[in-house]
Design a protein around this motif. Sequence first.
Motif, PDB file in Angstrom:
ATOM      1  N   GLY A 208       0.690  -1.453   0.067  1.00  0.00           N
ATOM      2  CA  GLY A 208       0.162  -0.025  -0.003  1.00  0.00           C
ATOM      3  C   GLY A 208       0.672   1.220   0.015  1.00  0.00           C
ATOM      4  O   GLY A 208       0.078   2.227  -0.032  1.00  0.00           O
ATOM      5  N   SER A 209       2.220   0.954  -0.187  1.00  0.00           N
ATOM      6  CA  SER A 209       2.915   2.368   0.195  1.00  0.00           C
ATOM      7  C   SER A 209       2.651   3.320  -1.076  1.00  0.00           C
ATOM      8  O   SER A 209       2.673   4.652  -0.955  1.00  0.00           O
ATOM      9  CB  SER A 209       4.500   2.059   0.211  1.00  0.00           C
ATOM     10  N   GLY A 210       2.498   2.816  -2.256  1.00  0.00           N
ATOM     11  CA  GLY A 210       2.123   3.777  -3.542  1.00  0.00           C
ATOM     12  C   GLY A 210       1.189   4.481  -3.338  1.00  0.00           C
ATOM     13  O   GLY A 210       1.046   5.589  -4.112  1.00  0.00           O
ATOM     14  N   VAL A 211      -0.094   4.266  -2.734  1.00  0.00           N
ATOM     15  CA  VAL A 211      -1.046   4.962  -2.612  1.00  0.00           C
ATOM     16  C   VAL A 211      -1.277   5.599  -1.324  1.00  0.00           C
ATOM     17  O   VAL A 211      -2.486   5.689  -0.854  1.00  0.00           O
ATOM     18  CB  VAL A 211      -2.362   4.121  -2.996  1.00  0.00           C
ATOM     19  N   GLY A 212      -0.171   5.754  -0.391  1.00  0.00           N
ATOM     20  CA  GLY A 212      -0.191   6.479   0.681  1.00  0.00           C
ATOM     21  C   GLY A 212      -0.823   5.428   1.968  1.00  0.00           C
ATOM     22  O   GLY A 212      -0.991   6.098   3.198  1.00  0.00           O
ATOM     23  N   ASN A 213      -0.847   4.288   1.760  1.00  0.00           N
ATOM     24  CA  ASN A 213      -1.335   3.278   2.816  1.00  0.00           C
ATOM     25  C   ASN A 213      -0.392   2.612   3.454  1.00  0.00           C
ATOM     26  O   ASN A 213       0.052   1.545   3.049  1.00  0.00           O
ATOM     27  CB  ASN A 213      -2.514   2.320   2.530  1.00  0.00           C
ATOM     28  N   HIS A 214       0.456   3.072   4.314  1.00  0.00           N
ATOM     29  CA  HIS A 214       1.674   2.600   4.863  1.00  0.00           C
ATOM     30  C   HIS A 214       1.630   1.620   5.773  1.00  0.00           C
ATOM     31  O   HIS A 214       1.443   1.691   7.034  1.00  0.00           O
ATOM     32  CB  HIS A 214       2.508   3.759   5.402  1.00  0.00           C
ATOM     33  N   ARG A 215       1.661   0.278   5.420  1.00  0.00           N
ATOM     34  CA  ARG A 215       1.778  -0.942   6.334  1.00  0.00           C
ATOM     35  C   ARG A 215       2.978  -1.360   6.432  1.00  0.00           C
ATOM     36  O   ARG A 215       4.101  -0.754   5.874  1.00  0.00           O
ATOM     37  CB  ARG A 215       0.813  -2.166   5.710  1.00  0.00           C
ATOM     38  N   ASN A 216       3.224  -2.364   7.713  1.00  0.00           N
ATOM     39  CA  ASN A 216       4.353  -2.681   7.796  1.00  0.00           C
ATOM     40  C   ASN A 216       5.028  -3.593   6.754  1.00  0.00           C
ATOM     41  O   ASN A 216       4.234  -4.354   6.068  1.00  0.00           O
ATOM     42  CB  ASN A 216       4.353  -3.810   9.303  1.00  0.00           C
ATOM     43  N   ALA A 217       6.417  -3.395   6.626  1.00  0.00           N
ATOM     44  CA  ALA A 217       6.910  -4.251   5.614  1.00  0.00           C
ATOM     45  C   ALA A 217       7.123  -5.542   5.634  1.00  0.00           C
ATOM     46  O   ALA A 217       7.033  -6.128   6.720  1.00  0.00           O
ATOM     47  CB  ALA A 217       8.720  -3.218   5.674  1.00  0.00           C
ATOM     48  N   ILE A 218       7.069  -6.301   4.705  1.00  0.00           N
ATOM     49  CA  ILE A 218       7.151  -7.683   4.538  1.00  0.00           C
ATOM     50  C   ILE A 218       8.551  -7.881   3.880  1.00  0.00           C
ATOM     51  O   ILE A 218       8.653  -7.927   2.696  1.00  0.00           O
ATOM     52  CB  ILE A 218       6.178  -8.321   3.670  1.00  0.00           C
ATOM     53  N   THR A 219       9.647  -8.421   4.775  1.00  0.00           N
ATOM     54  CA  THR A 219      11.012  -8.466   4.309  1.00  0.00           C
ATOM     55  C   THR A 219      11.696  -9.479   4.668  1.00  0.00           C
ATOM     56  O   THR A 219      11.091 -10.245   5.897  1.00  0.00           O
ATOM     57  CB  THR A 219      11.757  -7.201   4.456  1.00  0.00           C
ATOM     58  N   GLU A 220      12.748  -9.975   4.588  1.00  0.00           N
ATOM     59  CA  GLU A 220      13.694 -11.122   5.563  1.00  0.00           C
ATOM     60  C   GLU A 220      13.591 -10.713   7.037  1.00  0.00           C
ATOM     61  O   GLU A 220      13.519 -11.482   7.626  1.00  0.00           O
ATOM     62  CB  GLU A 220      14.731 -11.279   4.814  1.00  0.00           C
ATOM     63  N   LYS A 221      13.918  -9.541   7.210  1.00  0.00           N
ATOM     64  CA  LYS A 221      14.102  -9.020   8.589  1.00  0.00           C
ATOM     65  C   LYS A 221      12.769  -9.017   9.323  1.00  0.00           C
ATOM     66  O   LYS A 221      12.627  -9.652  10.855  1.00  0.00           O
ATOM     67  CB  LYS A 221      14.729  -7.725   8.575  1.00  0.00           C
ATOM     68  N   THR A 222      11.471  -8.849   8.750  1.00  0.00           N
ATOM     69  CA  THR A 222      10.492  -8.880   9.562  1.00  0.00           C
ATOM     70  C   THR A 222       9.857 -10.359   9.538  1.00  0.00           C
ATOM     71  O   THR A 222       8.626 -10.794  10.576  1.00  0.00           O
ATOM     72  CB  THR A 222       9.310  -8.004   9.173  1.00  0.00           C
ATOM     73  N   VAL A 223      10.012 -11.307   8.536  1.00  0.00           N
ATOM     74  CA  VAL A 223       9.427 -12.630   8.630  1.00  0.00           C
ATOM     75  C   VAL A 223      10.183 -13.756   8.750  1.00  0.00           C
ATOM     76  O   VAL A 223       9.994 -14.930   9.100  1.00  0.00           O
ATOM     77  CB  VAL A 223       8.636 -12.849   7.177  1.00  0.00           C
ATOM     78  N   GLY A 224      11.942 -13.611   8.762  1.00  0.00           N
ATOM     79  CA  GLY A 224      12.811 -14.553   8.988  1.00  0.00           C
ATOM     80  C   GLY A 224      13.166 -15.281   7.814  1.00  0.00           C
ATOM     81  O   GLY A 224      14.037 -16.185   8.006  1.00  0.00           O
ATOM     82  N   ILE A 225      12.544 -15.244   6.559  1.00  0.00           N
ATOM     83  CA  ILE A 225      13.057 -15.924   5.469  1.00  0.00           C
ATOM     84  C   ILE A 225      13.138 -14.971   4.085  1.00  0.00           C
ATOM     85  O   ILE A 225      12.498 -13.876   4.149  1.00  0.00           O
ATOM     86  CB  ILE A 225      12.007 -17.206   5.042  1.00  0.00           C
ATOM     87  N   PRO A 226      13.864 -15.264   3.296  1.00  0.00           N
ATOM     88  CA  PRO A 226      14.260 -14.428   2.047  1.00  0.00           C
ATOM     89  C   PRO A 226      12.866 -14.216   1.528  1.00  0.00           C
ATOM     90  O   PRO A 226      11.756 -15.045   1.404  1.00  0.00           O
ATOM     91  CB  PRO A 226      15.108 -15.268   1.018  1.00  0.00           C
ATOM     92  N   VAL A 227      12.404 -13.050   0.881  1.00  0.00           N
ATOM     93  CA  VAL A 227      11.536 -12.392   0.288  1.00  0.00           C
ATOM     94  C   VAL A 227      11.663 -12.019  -1.313  1.00  0.00           C
ATOM     95  O   VAL A 227      12.441 -11.135  -1.570  1.00  0.00           O
ATOM     96  CB  VAL A 227      10.662 -11.383   1.234  1.00  0.00           C
ATOM     97  N   ILE A 228      10.857 -12.521  -2.181  1.00  0.00           N
ATOM     98  CA  ILE A 228      10.946 -11.817  -3.370  1.00  0.00           C
ATOM     99  C   ILE A 228       9.275 -11.200  -3.709  1.00  0.00           C
ATOM    100  O   ILE A 228       8.609 -12.095  -3.610  1.00  0.00           O
ATOM    101  CB  ILE A 228      11.265 -12.937  -4.523  1.00  0.00           C
ATOM    102  N   ALA A 229       9.514 -10.190  -4.129  1.00  0.00           N
ATOM    103  CA  ALA A 229       8.178  -9.493  -4.433  1.00  0.00           C
ATOM    104  C   ALA A 229       7.945  -9.358  -5.904  1.00  0.00           C
ATOM    105  O   ALA A 229       8.938  -8.832  -6.750  1.00  0.00           O
ATOM    106  CB  ALA A 229       8.110  -8.038  -3.857  1.00  0.00           C
ATOM    107  N   ILE A 230       6.755  -9.563  -6.370  1.00  0.00           N
ATOM    108  CA  ILE A 230       6.337  -9.141  -7.786  1.00  0.00           C
ATOM    109  C   ILE A 230       5.003  -8.317  -7.858  1.00  0.00           C
ATOM    110  O   ILE A 230       4.332  -8.425  -7.003  1.00  0.00           O
ATOM    111  CB  ILE A 230       6.083 -10.479  -8.544  1.00  0.00           C
ATOM    112  N   GLY A 231       5.032  -7.270  -8.512  1.00  0.00           N
ATOM    113  CA  GLY A 231       4.396  -6.247  -8.622  1.00  0.00           C
ATOM    114  C   GLY A 231       3.698  -5.727 -10.161  1.00  0.00           C
ATOM    115  O   GLY A 231       4.800  -5.741 -10.736  1.00  0.00           O
ATOM    116  N   VAL A 232       2.671  -5.392 -10.465  1.00  0.00           N
ATOM    117  CA  VAL A 232       2.318  -4.828 -11.731  1.00  0.00           C
ATOM    118  C   VAL A 232       1.484  -3.576 -11.179  1.00  0.00           C
ATOM    119  O   VAL A 232       0.648  -3.440 -10.512  1.00  0.00           O
ATOM    120  CB  VAL A 232       1.372  -5.712 -12.293  1.00  0.00           C
TER     121      VAL A 232
END
Length: 320
Positions: A208-232
């Motif tokens: 939601g960051s692109g539309v101003g809805n700043h939610r907590n990040a989903i990253t390796e630091k926050t979930v404990g495993i590597p994260v790959i993101a795909i977006g359109v």
Amino acid sequence: MVEKYNIRTDLALEEKERFESDHVEVQGVILTEEYDEENEIRITTVRIETENGAKVMGKPVGSYITIEAPEMAVPDEGYHEEISQQLRKFIGELLPKRKMEKILVVGLGNRQVTPDALGPYVVDNLHITRHIIEEYGKYATGEDEVWSVSAIVPGVMGQTGMETVEVIRGVVAETKPDILLVIDALAARNSKRLNRTIQIADTGINPGSGVGNHRNAITEKTVGIPVIAIGVPTVVDAATIVGDTMDNLLSAVEVSESLKGMASVIKGYSPAEKYELIKELIAPHLNGMFVTPKDIDETVRRISYTISEALNMLFAASAT
């Protein structure tokens, strides 16, 4: 003024372009391009290599691969198959180099809002195998080596009352995947990139960051495993559309003797200054409004299938 130029985009490529248009060189950020002339597909890789580069770009250190395909919004099955092949290749390149067998796919977004439904739609078309492998073993899939694929659609905070990352952490703790892959709709700066661009990143995502809805990040630091993101990118800020229209108007009035002076004054503004001016002019009625193409329903479903086909091909391959 550059640091105040808080443009609404989730694309690292557009952040880099913004600094280039302001003639600012960002240290620690490397951009490379390749172009497939036959299929008219442009691949741009932005690598943020230093913390200084990350601070300036406003994005974490890592790799951001952007696939731009002008005909992606067109219902051409062969063209979409080519995009799926490219997508499969670049996701594979971002996977950690160690052996991995279990992947959790998360379809971010709200199924009830079409421009935000990309993630749930992708999950709908995935070949899920975890339950089969858990019950009967990997040979039940007909392959010697196969990914264990599980998926969830956690919804949005307005539906669940929970941060998405809280839901994901619980699932990760219980199912113990090797890697997390998240799919989400994005916001773009350039309307020409809507539904024609796919970004892949190995840095995770801020829903939601692109539309101003700043939610907590989903990253390796926050979930404990590597994260790959795909977006359109499926939406664009109204201020961006007004700005593009203003540029076209200024180009048109330059031929008028009476309006040429006004055009030259505004033309002298930097992109940052023009963007801030436009935001003030359209506030409060259009400020904060986002726009999406009228055929978004059909287009999002088609692109979601293109992404899911890429993932199904990748997961059917031998586990890396």
